[in-house]
Design a protein around this motif. Structure first.
Motif, PDB file in Angstrom:
ATOM      1  N   PHE A   1      -1.731  31.480  21.247  1.00 29.78           N
ATOM      2  CA  PHE A   1      -2.102  30.742  20.438  1.00 29.78           C
ATOM      3  C   PHE A   1      -1.212  29.873  19.619  1.00 29.78           C
ATOM      4  O   PHE A   1      -1.170  28.006  19.952  1.00 29.78           O
ATOM      5  CB  PHE A   1      -2.932  30.352  19.190  1.00 29.78           C
ATOM      6  N   ALA A   2      -0.314  30.041  19.051  1.00 27.45           N
ATOM      7  CA  ALA A   2       0.617  29.236  18.082  1.00 27.45           C
ATOM      8  C   ALA A   2       1.268  28.748  19.095  1.00 27.45           C
ATOM      9  O   ALA A   2       2.094  27.814  18.996  1.00 27.45           O
ATOM     10  CB  ALA A   2       1.872  30.392  17.921  1.00 27.45           C
ATOM     11  N   GLU A   3       2.148  29.234  20.543  1.00 30.94           N
ATOM     12  CA  GLU A   3       3.178  29.071  21.559  1.00 30.94           C
ATOM     13  C   GLU A   3       2.021  27.878  22.559  1.00 30.94           C
ATOM     14  O   GLU A   3       2.374  26.150  22.612  1.00 30.94           O
ATOM     15  CB  GLU A   3       3.556  29.609  22.433  1.00 30.94           C
ATOM     16  N   ASN A   4       0.607  27.486  22.214  1.00 30.85           N
ATOM     17  CA  ASN A   4      -0.049  26.667  23.002  1.00 30.85           C
ATOM     18  C   ASN A   4      -0.227  25.443  21.565  1.00 30.85           C
ATOM     19  O   ASN A   4      -0.056  24.122  22.225  1.00 30.85           O
ATOM     20  CB  ASN A   4      -1.296  27.077  22.190  1.00 30.85           C
ATOM     21  N   GLN A   5      -0.516  25.780  19.704  1.00 34.49           N
ATOM     22  CA  GLN A   5      -0.233  24.430  19.638  1.00 34.49           C
ATOM     23  C   GLN A   5       1.362  24.105  19.667  1.00 34.49           C
ATOM     24  O   GLN A   5       1.517  22.516  19.701  1.00 34.49           O
ATOM     25  CB  GLN A   5      -0.559  25.108  17.840  1.00 34.49           C
ATOM     26  N   LEU A   6       2.038  25.063  19.844  1.00 34.62           N
ATOM     27  CA  LEU A   6       3.733  24.092  19.727  1.00 34.62           C
ATOM     28  C   LEU A   6       4.344  23.236  21.246  1.00 34.62           C
ATOM     29  O   LEU A   6       4.059  21.875  20.335  1.00 34.62           O
ATOM     30  CB  LEU A   6       4.425  25.340  18.857  1.00 34.62           C
ATOM     31  N   ASN A   7       3.397  24.013  21.419  1.00 38.95           N
ATOM     32  CA  ASN A   7       3.616  22.928  23.427  1.00 38.95           C
ATOM     33  C   ASN A   7       3.620  21.897  23.615  1.00 38.95           C
ATOM     34  O   ASN A   7       3.899  20.803  23.543  1.00 38.95           O
ATOM     35  CB  ASN A   7       2.845  23.929  24.157  1.00 38.95           C
ATOM     36  N   ILE A   8       1.997  21.670  22.518  1.00 43.43           N
ATOM     37  CA  ILE A   8       1.286  19.735  22.469  1.00 43.43           C
ATOM     38  C   ILE A   8       2.796  19.886  21.508  1.00 43.43           C
ATOM     39  O   ILE A   8       3.276  18.221  22.160  1.00 43.43           O
ATOM     40  CB  ILE A   8       0.641  19.850  21.867  1.00 43.43           C
ATOM     41  N   LYS A   9       2.880  19.722  20.262  1.00 41.37           N
ATOM     42  CA  LYS A   9       3.885  19.146  19.804  1.00 41.37           C
ATOM     43  C   LYS A   9       5.116  18.471  20.287  1.00 41.37           C
ATOM     44  O   LYS A   9       6.073  17.224  20.341  1.00 41.37           O
ATOM     45  CB  LYS A   9       3.873  19.696  18.387  1.00 41.37           C
ATOM     46  N   VAL A  10       5.700  19.675  21.188  1.00 43.50           N
ATOM     47  CA  VAL A  10       7.537  19.696  21.698  1.00 43.50           C
ATOM     48  C   VAL A  10       6.937  18.084  23.367  1.00 43.50           C
ATOM     49  O   VAL A  10       7.599  18.767  24.337  1.00 43.50           O
ATOM     50  CB  VAL A  10       7.675  20.986  21.715  1.00 43.50           C
ATOM     51  N   ARG A  11       5.845  17.884  23.032  1.00 44.08           N
ATOM     52  CA  ARG A  11       5.107  17.270  24.778  1.00 44.08           C
ATOM     53  C   ARG A  11       5.366  18.149  25.719  1.00 44.08           C
ATOM     54  O   ARG A  11       5.970  17.562  27.037  1.00 44.08           O
ATOM     55  CB  ARG A  11       6.034  16.406  24.796  1.00 44.08           C
ATOM     56  N   ARG A  12       5.231  19.580  26.126  1.00 44.63           N
ATOM     57  CA  ARG A  12       5.667  21.096  26.733  1.00 44.63           C
ATOM     58  C   ARG A  12       6.697  20.898  27.130  1.00 44.63           C
ATOM     59  O   ARG A  12       7.178  20.992  28.641  1.00 44.63           O
ATOM     60  CB  ARG A  12       4.515  20.149  28.109  1.00 44.63           C
ATOM     61  N   TYR A  13       7.872  20.587  26.687  1.00 45.96           N
ATOM     62  CA  TYR A  13       9.441  20.600  26.940  1.00 45.96           C
ATOM     63  C   TYR A  13       9.418  21.896  27.328  1.00 45.96           C
ATOM     64  O   TYR A  13      10.176  22.287  28.657  1.00 45.96           O
ATOM     65  CB  TYR A  13      10.129  20.480  25.322  1.00 45.96           C
ATOM     66  N   TYR A  14       8.862  22.631  27.120  1.00 47.89           N
ATOM     67  CA  TYR A  14       9.703  23.828  28.062  1.00 47.89           C
ATOM     68  C   TYR A  14       8.992  24.586  29.137  1.00 47.89           C
ATOM     69  O   TYR A  14       9.188  25.772  29.628  1.00 47.89           O
ATOM     70  CB  TYR A  14       9.477  25.584  26.683  1.00 47.89           C
ATOM     71  N   GLU A  15       7.939  23.600  29.270  1.00 49.95           N
ATOM     72  CA  GLU A  15       6.849  24.156  30.472  1.00 49.95           C
ATOM     73  C   GLU A  15       7.650  23.744  32.024  1.00 49.95           C
ATOM     74  O   GLU A  15       7.663  23.840  32.920  1.00 49.95           O
ATOM     75  CB  GLU A  15       5.818  23.378  31.000  1.00 49.95           C
ATOM     76  N   PHE A  16       8.985  22.842  31.388  1.00 43.89           N
ATOM     77  CA  PHE A  16       9.614  22.159  32.102  1.00 43.89           C
ATOM     78  C   PHE A  16      11.674  22.000  31.686  1.00 43.89           C
ATOM     79  O   PHE A  16      11.852  21.952  32.767  1.00 43.89           O
ATOM     80  CB  PHE A  16       9.230  20.740  32.261  1.00 43.89           C
ATOM     81  N   HIS A  17      11.562  22.943  31.047  1.00 43.01           N
ATOM     82  CA  HIS A  17      12.754  23.625  30.903  1.00 43.01           C
ATOM     83  C   HIS A  17      12.559  24.987  30.376  1.00 43.01           C
ATOM     84  O   HIS A  17      11.967  25.363  29.862  1.00 43.01           O
ATOM     85  CB  HIS A  17      13.357  22.299  30.041  1.00 43.01           C
TER      86      HIS A  17
ATOM     87  N   VAL B   1      -6.799  30.312  10.798  1.00 52.05           N
ATOM     88  CA  VAL B   1      -6.838  29.559  12.471  1.00 52.05           C
ATOM     89  C   VAL B   1      -6.334  30.284  13.766  1.00 52.05           C
ATOM     90  O   VAL B   1      -5.267  30.134  13.127  1.00 52.05           O
ATOM     91  CB  VAL B   1      -6.603  28.172  11.945  1.00 52.05           C
ATOM     92  N   SER B   2      -6.735  29.668  14.703  1.00 51.56           N
ATOM     93  CA  SER B   2      -6.353  29.983  16.371  1.00 51.56           C
ATOM     94  C   SER B   2      -6.263  28.051  17.147  1.00 51.56           C
ATOM     95  O   SER B   2      -4.954  28.307  17.583  1.00 51.56           O
ATOM     96  CB  SER B   2      -6.855  30.679  17.367  1.00 51.56           C
ATOM     97  N   THR B   3      -7.282  27.595  16.668  1.00 51.30           N
ATOM     98  CA  THR B   3      -6.671  26.056  17.211  1.00 51.30           C
ATOM     99  C   THR B   3      -6.937  24.889  16.343  1.00 51.30           C
ATOM    100  O   THR B   3      -7.690  25.250  15.366  1.00 51.30           O
ATOM    101  CB  THR B   3      -8.699  26.331  18.265  1.00 51.30           C
ATOM    102  N   ALA B   4      -7.191  23.534  16.697  1.00 50.01           N
ATOM    103  CA  ALA B   4      -7.744  22.665  16.282  1.00 50.01           C
ATOM    104  C   ALA B   4      -8.885  22.817  15.674  1.00 50.01           C
ATOM    105  O   ALA B   4      -9.102  21.883  14.498  1.00 50.01           O
ATOM    106  CB  ALA B   4      -7.501  21.712  16.552  1.00 50.01           C
ATOM    107  N   ASP B   5     -10.061  23.016  15.618  1.00 52.79           N
ATOM    108  CA  ASP B   5     -12.015  22.963  15.755  1.00 52.79           C
ATOM    109  C   ASP B   5     -11.284  23.927  15.061  1.00 52.79           C
ATOM    110  O   ASP B   5     -12.280  23.901  14.298  1.00 52.79           O
ATOM    111  CB  ASP B   5     -12.180  23.754  17.731  1.00 52.79           C
ATOM    112  N   ASP B   6     -10.909  24.793  14.983  1.00 53.11           N
ATOM    113  CA  ASP B   6     -11.011  25.407  13.817  1.00 53.11           C
ATOM    114  C   ASP B   6     -10.566  25.019  12.705  1.00 53.11           C
ATOM    115  O   ASP B   6     -11.246  25.400  10.880  1.00 53.11           O
ATOM    116  CB  ASP B   6     -10.267  27.137  13.706  1.00 53.11           C
ATOM    117  N   VAL B   7      -9.486  24.647  12.708  1.00 48.92           N
ATOM    118  CA  VAL B   7      -8.841  23.480  11.157  1.00 48.92           C
ATOM    119  C   VAL B   7     -10.299  22.709  10.970  1.00 48.92           C
ATOM    120  O   VAL B   7     -10.596  22.706   9.782  1.00 48.92           O
ATOM    121  CB  VAL B   7      -7.174  22.752  11.688  1.00 48.92           C
TER     122      VAL B   7
END
Length: 134
Positions: free
Chosen positions: A25-41, A70-76
């Protein structure tokens, strides 16, 4: 990306099972903020300071999710902004701040990301919103 050993070596304390539950969940949330940078690098070959900052951000995000339950934006978005309890003639209220739906903001802006996690990413370039013209 972040191992439990790295997490505890940073001085953070959380049992292993809870760590594993929240890691994705933490990785997924941060991936959104870093524009999925580590999916391509590749994180392993990235600059040491940026790699370390990203791992610290994940660690802080895990702690935030555990502490806030909380784990998701929906939880918040669905978390109550206040709780009241009355016993006889006595009433006690606790306010937790306002969520986006009660403040009139666009609910699409609701985020489950820790401010401390964002602070860890500051200055790394991972939060940049510039356009690449390659």
């Amino acid at each position: 990306m972040l191992t439990y050993g790295e997490f505890t070596k940073m001085g953070f304390k959380l049992d292993f099972i809870k760590f594993k539950e929240l890691l994705l969940f933490a990785e997924n949330q941060l991936n959104i903020k870093v524009r999925r940078y580590y999916e391509f690098h590749d994180l392993k070959t990235d600059l040491e300071f940026r790699k370390n900052a990203y791992k610290r951000a994940i660690a802080f995000q895990i702690l935030y999710m555990d502490k806030q339950a909380v784990s998701t934006a929906d939880d918040v978005a669905n978390k109550p902004t206040s709780v009241s309890q009355s016993i006889g003639g006595t009433s006690v209220s606790k306010s937790f701040g306002s969520n986006s739906s009660s403040s009139g903001s666009n609910s699409a802006e609701t985020s489950a990301i820790s401010l401390e996690a964002l602070n860890q990413l500051s200055g790394t370039g991972l939060l940049s919103r510039g356009i690449c013209y390659d």
